[in-house]
Design a protein around this motif. Structure first.
Motif, PDB file in Angstrom:
ATOM      1  N   ILE A 253     -34.617  -9.361  62.015  1.00 27.50           N
ATOM      2  CA  ILE A 253     -34.863  -8.282  61.050  1.00 27.50           C
ATOM      3  C   ILE A 253     -35.674  -7.155  61.674  1.00 27.50           C
ATOM      4  CG2 ILE A 253     -35.813  -7.746  58.777  1.00 27.50           C
ATOM      5  CD1 ILE A 253     -33.400  -9.521  58.698  1.00 27.50           C
ATOM      6  N   LEU A 254     -36.477  -7.461  62.684  1.00 29.68           N
ATOM      7  CA  LEU A 254     -37.228  -6.451  63.426  1.00 29.68           C
ATOM      8  C   LEU A 254     -36.751  -6.452  64.871  1.00 29.68           C
ATOM      9  CD1 LEU A 254     -40.868  -7.010  62.118  1.00 29.68           C
ATOM     10  CD2 LEU A 254     -39.256  -5.249  61.439  1.00 29.68           C
ATOM     11  N   TYR A 255     -36.761  -5.277  65.470  1.00 31.55           N
ATOM     12  CA  TYR A 255     -36.318  -5.137  66.857  1.00 31.55           C
ATOM     13  C   TYR A 255     -37.529  -5.262  67.765  1.00 31.55           C
ATOM     14  CZ  TYR A 255     -33.740  -3.267  70.871  1.00 31.55           C
ATOM     15  OH  TYR A 255     -33.133  -3.112  72.088  1.00 31.55           O
ATOM     16  N   ASN A 256     -37.397  -6.033  68.856  1.00 34.70           N
ATOM     17  CA  ASN A 256     -38.499  -6.133  69.814  1.00 34.70           C
ATOM     18  C   ASN A 256     -38.012  -5.715  71.193  1.00 34.70           C
ATOM     19  OD1 ASN A 256     -37.906  -8.705  71.595  1.00 34.70           O
ATOM     20  ND2 ASN A 256     -37.447  -9.322  69.494  1.00 34.70           N
ATOM     21  N   THR A 257     -38.895  -5.102  71.930  1.00 32.69           N
ATOM     22  CA  THR A 257     -38.550  -4.592  73.259  1.00 32.69           C
ATOM     23  C   THR A 257     -39.788  -4.572  74.135  1.00 32.69           C
ATOM     24  OG1 THR A 257     -37.646  -2.698  74.473  1.00 32.69           O
ATOM     25  CG2 THR A 257     -38.956  -2.211  72.535  1.00 32.69           C
ATOM     26  N   ALA A 285     -39.768  -1.099  63.594  1.00 33.27           N
ATOM     27  CA  ALA A 285     -39.296  -1.222  62.209  1.00 33.27           C
ATOM     28  C   ALA A 285     -38.968   0.167  61.667  1.00 33.27           C
ATOM     29  CB  ALA A 285     -40.384  -1.879  61.343  1.00 33.27           C
ATOM     30  N   PRO A 286     -37.946   0.284  60.829  1.00 30.60           N
ATOM     31  CA  PRO A 286     -37.006  -0.766  60.438  1.00 30.60           C
ATOM     32  C   PRO A 286     -35.922  -0.950  61.493  1.00 30.60           C
ATOM     33  CG  PRO A 286     -36.448   1.262  59.324  1.00 30.60           C
ATOM     34  CD  PRO A 286     -37.686   1.559  60.124  1.00 30.60           C
ATOM     35  N   ALA A 287     -35.179  -2.058  61.363  1.00 31.17           N
ATOM     36  CA  ALA A 287     -34.091  -2.346  62.294  1.00 31.17           C
ATOM     37  C   ALA A 287     -32.789  -2.489  61.521  1.00 31.17           C
ATOM     38  CB  ALA A 287     -34.382  -3.630  63.076  1.00 31.17           C
ATOM     39  N   THR A 288     -31.708  -2.082  62.125  1.00 27.05           N
ATOM     40  CA  THR A 288     -30.379  -2.255  61.555  1.00 27.05           C
ATOM     41  C   THR A 288     -29.514  -3.043  62.539  1.00 27.05           C
ATOM     42  OG1 THR A 288     -29.634  -0.128  62.466  1.00 27.05           O
ATOM     43  CG2 THR A 288     -30.516  -0.128  60.213  1.00 27.05           C
ATOM     44  N   PHE A 289     -28.404  -3.549  62.053  1.00 30.52           N
ATOM     45  CA  PHE A 289     -27.545  -4.410  62.866  1.00 30.52           C
ATOM     46  C   PHE A 289     -27.068  -3.687  64.126  1.00 30.52           C
ATOM     47  CE2 PHE A 289     -23.283  -6.307  63.698  1.00 30.52           C
ATOM     48  CZ  PHE A 289     -23.713  -7.583  64.035  1.00 30.52           C
ATOM     49  N   GLY A 290     -26.724  -2.417  64.017  1.00 29.82           N
ATOM     50  CA  GLY A 290     -26.194  -1.692  65.162  1.00 29.82           C
ATOM     51  C   GLY A 290     -27.199  -1.480  66.275  1.00 29.82           C
ATOM     52  N   MET A 291     -28.508  -1.492  65.959  1.00 29.82           N
ATOM     53  CA  MET A 291     -29.526  -1.276  66.981  1.00 29.82           C
ATOM     54  C   MET A 291     -29.479  -2.329  68.081  1.00 29.82           C
ATOM     55  SD  MET A 291     -32.926  -0.164  64.854  1.00 29.82           S
ATOM     56  CE  MET A 291     -33.946  -0.549  66.282  1.00 29.82           C
ATOM     57  N   PHE A 292     -29.072  -3.548  67.736  1.00 28.46           N
ATOM     58  CA  PHE A 292     -29.133  -4.650  68.686  1.00 28.46           C
ATOM     59  C   PHE A 292     -27.999  -4.605  69.707  1.00 28.46           C
ATOM     60  CE2 PHE A 292     -31.421  -5.946  64.909  1.00 28.46           C
ATOM     61  CZ  PHE A 292     -32.582  -6.482  65.435  1.00 28.46           C
ATOM     62  N   PHE A 293     -27.074  -3.667  69.559  1.00 29.24           N
ATOM     63  CA  PHE A 293     -26.014  -3.485  70.541  1.00 29.24           C
ATOM     64  C   PHE A 293     -26.284  -2.280  71.436  1.00 29.24           C
ATOM     65  CE2 PHE A 293     -24.095  -5.845  67.085  1.00 29.24           C
ATOM     66  CZ  PHE A 293     -23.391  -6.831  67.750  1.00 29.24           C
ATOM     67  N   GLN A 294     -27.399  -1.618  71.218  1.00 33.33           N
ATOM     68  CA  GLN A 294     -27.746  -0.444  72.004  1.00 33.33           C
ATOM     69  C   GLN A 294     -28.655  -0.839  73.166  1.00 33.33           C
ATOM     70  OE1 GLN A 294     -29.576   2.154  69.159  1.00 33.33           O
ATOM     71  NE2 GLN A 294     -27.706   2.423  67.957  1.00 33.33           N
ATOM     72  N   SER A 295     -28.469  -0.172  74.273  1.00 32.19           N
ATOM     73  CA  SER A 295     -29.295  -0.386  75.452  1.00 32.19           C
ATOM     74  C   SER A 295     -29.898   0.948  75.885  1.00 32.19           C
ATOM     75  CB  SER A 295     -28.456  -0.977  76.591  1.00 32.19           C
ATOM     76  OG  SER A 295     -29.184  -1.001  77.798  1.00 32.19           O
ATOM     77  N   ALA A 296     -31.072   0.888  76.500  1.00 32.83           N
ATOM     78  CA  ALA A 296     -31.716   2.122  76.970  1.00 32.83           C
ATOM     79  C   ALA A 296     -30.841   2.861  77.967  1.00 32.83           C
ATOM     80  CB  ALA A 296     -33.068   1.788  77.597  1.00 32.83           C
ATOM     81  N   GLU A 297     -30.011   2.127  78.671  1.00 39.11           N
ATOM     82  CA  GLU A 297     -29.147   2.741  79.679  1.00 39.11           C
ATOM     83  C   GLU A 297     -28.049   3.585  79.048  1.00 39.11           C
ATOM     84  OE1 GLU A 297     -27.313   1.176  83.895  1.00 39.11           O
ATOM     85  OE2 GLU A 297     -27.249  -0.123  82.137  1.00 39.11           O
ATOM     86  N   ASP A 298     -27.696   3.321  77.784  1.00 40.25           N
ATOM     87  CA  ASP A 298     -26.629   4.076  77.124  1.00 40.25           C
ATOM     88  C   ASP A 298     -26.922   5.562  77.076  1.00 40.25           C
ATOM     89  OD1 ASP A 298     -25.506   1.632  76.740  1.00 40.25           O
ATOM     90  OD2 ASP A 298     -25.905   1.517  74.593  1.00 40.25           O
TER      91      ASP A 298
END
Length: 523
Positions: A253-257, A285-298
């Motif tokens: 539910i939360l994005y960590n990096t 926060a907040p996080a959405t489903f699409g965020m987890f497919f993104q990479s800093a390299e994109d």
């Protein structure tokens, strides 16, 4: 920097009375109490001496290892004990004037404060600060000398990129905040601090960009953090589990990096970052489903290649989720859907296999998970080799023994490789959990079971919230502007506005590029 206390802070180690106890004017009583409440710990250093020509006794206390020893020696002890240039004048020989003189003239420390209660003094010592006691004074000076040994800034191990910055967060919260400050040099980058944990007093920093992050989001993050009532916070994962909207879900539910550039990019999109002392992983926060497919390299390469790679990640996630279940359903219930030549080949392979397809897949998937976990926990020098050799040997031996078919080995291998292509480890872990349930559904009901379970999972995902934001908001609340960085990434020329979670008053990211007046023929 970090002075705000948690609501359960008792301050005094094993003595709750320290929370209300004031500093005694007698220096000896203070030092005896400090030694007693610290359990005579040898790492608590107390240095007593007579200050200059005043004849008044003072004492300096600090904790070895977590204080910056060169700073303590050069800017506190040396100045107070040796430097005659900072000797107190005649009018500053009494306790209170002497304390004020030391604060304003005799310490070369940027952060210094006056405390009168033991709970603040003890917490300061245990945080790495240096405390100065003056005989006859009911106050003490707290000098900011936090430091000690810390891990150097290195490349993140969990989010490796080919093109992009190579620095990552460390376990020191001050260094982590500084790395983001170095990237966003704006007066609107605001920080708020809180301490959580009755025993650990863990420093937590809330970071956001004022005017871009919504005020209600910032207040909600602070409210949830202030509600935490626990003994210890040792990692950001504790915070994540305590403040997320839904505790019973396999999805993150939360994005960590651990990448400063990722945190900076999300702050510029209106999100809030939560730093926790003692861990390199920062929550967003907040996080959405699409965020987890993104990479800093994109965002560091051309958008065509980034879009292709992102679609590959989506495809790999669904392959890791569905391929074993589709194979089980097809080979068990829906053989008529398989081409004739292929079904003949599969039937020949399974002729001597004693298990049904579901049990066969369950054995192989469980073996693969055990090998993967063993490879992670073993020493790095041999972990990868053991996992690869173990998979090859076990797979080949199982096929030759007639326990597993060759097709099942191929299916499990494709599934395992696809799971490694997911950008987020937490999201890949959710696929590993759901995959076993999906396999059971297909083993009992075939494609009907897959369809029913898929609708259940999709309904669960649509019901998830992350700090009030719908987890599947990019799909459930369709907005063409938010599709520019979901399945594909459009060119930076088209990224004119921020996502929906940003403040409405500051949605514009950049102005629309103007055509080149020189024309196409200009060299």
């Amino acid at each position: 920097m970090f002075r705000k206390m948690s609501k359960r802070t008792a301050g005094g180690g094993g003595d709750p009375s320290a929370a209300k106890r004031s500093i005694d004017p007698h220096l000896g009583e203070n030092l005896d109490y400090l030694r007693t409440i610290m359990g005579q710990s040898p790492d608590i250093t107390i240095r007593e001496f007579e200050y200059g020509q005043t004849g008044r006794q003072i004492a300096v206390a600090y904790a070895e290892g977590i204080s910056d020893r060169p700073t303590v020696d050069a800017f506190v002890l040396k100045v107070l004990a040796i430097d005659e240039a900072h000797a107190a004048p005649e009018g500053a020989k009494d306790a209170k004037p002497l304390l004020n003189f030391i604060k304003t003239n005799a310490t070369a420390i940027g952060e210094i404060s006056v405390e009168c209660e033991w709970k603040a003094v003890i917490l300061s010592v245990l945080s790495g600060d240096t405390v100065i006691f003056v005989d006859g004074s009911k106050d003490a000076l707290v000098c900011g000398t936090r430091g000690g040994k810390a891990r150097a800034i290195t490349e993140p191990s969990s989010q490796v990129v080919i093109r992009g910055p190579k620095d990552g967060f460390t376990e020191t919260i001050g260094a982590n905040v500084a790395q983001v400050r170095r990237r966003i040099r704006s007066q609107n980058l605001w920080l708020e601090t809180i301490q959580v944990g009755e025993q650990t007093h863990t420093d937590i920093v809330i970071m956001y960009i004022n005017g871009i992050a919504k005020e209600e989001l910032v207040q909600e993050v602070k409210r949830r953090l202030q509600k935490i009532d626990t003994d210890a916070i040792l990692e950001s994962g504790y915070i994540e589990q305590l403040i997320q909207d839904d505790a019973y879900t396999p999805f993150p539910i939360l994005y960590n990096t651990e990448r400063p550039d990722t945190v900076s990019g999300n702050l510029l999109e209106g999100r809030v970052a939560i730093f926790v002392d003692g861990t390199p992983f920062v929550l967003i926060a907040p996080a959405t489903f699409g965020m987890f497919f993104q990479s800093a390299e994109d965002y560091n390469q051309n958008f065509e290649a980034a879009s292709l790679i992102r679609m590959l990640r989506f495809s790999a996630y669904f392959i890791s989720l569905y391929v074993p279940s589709i194979y089980i359903a097809a080979i068990t219930f829906h053989q008529e859907m398989i081409p004739t030549q292929l079904i003949v080949s599969l039937a020949a392979q399974r002729q001597n296999v004693p298990f049904p397809a579901f049990i066969e897949a369950l054995i192989m998937e469980a073996s693969f998970e055990i090998l993967r976990e063993a490879g992670l926990r073993m020493p790095r020098a041999i972990g990868q080799a053991v996992s690869i050799v173990g998979a090859l040997v076990l797979g080949q031996a199982a096929v030759q023994a007639g326990l597993i078919s060759s097709a099942m080995v191929i299916v499990v291998s494709i599934t395992g490789i696809s799971s490694f292509a997911t950008a987020s480890y937490d999201l890949a872990l959710s696929a590993r959990i759901i995959r076993f349930c999906m396999m059971a559904a297909s083993g009992f009901l075939g494609f009907y079971g897959i369809a029913i379970f898929s609708f259940i999972v999709l309904g669960h995902m649509c019901g998830l919230r992350s700090f009030g934001t719908q987890y599947m908001s990019a799909l459930t609340v369709f907005d063409a502007k938010d599709q520019k960085d979901l399945f594909v990434r459009l060119s930076w020329r088209n990224q004119l506005t921020r996502p929906r979670q940003a403040d409405e008053r500051n949605r514009v990211r950049q102005s629309e590029p103007k055509p080149d007046p020189a024309g196409e023929g200009h060299p």
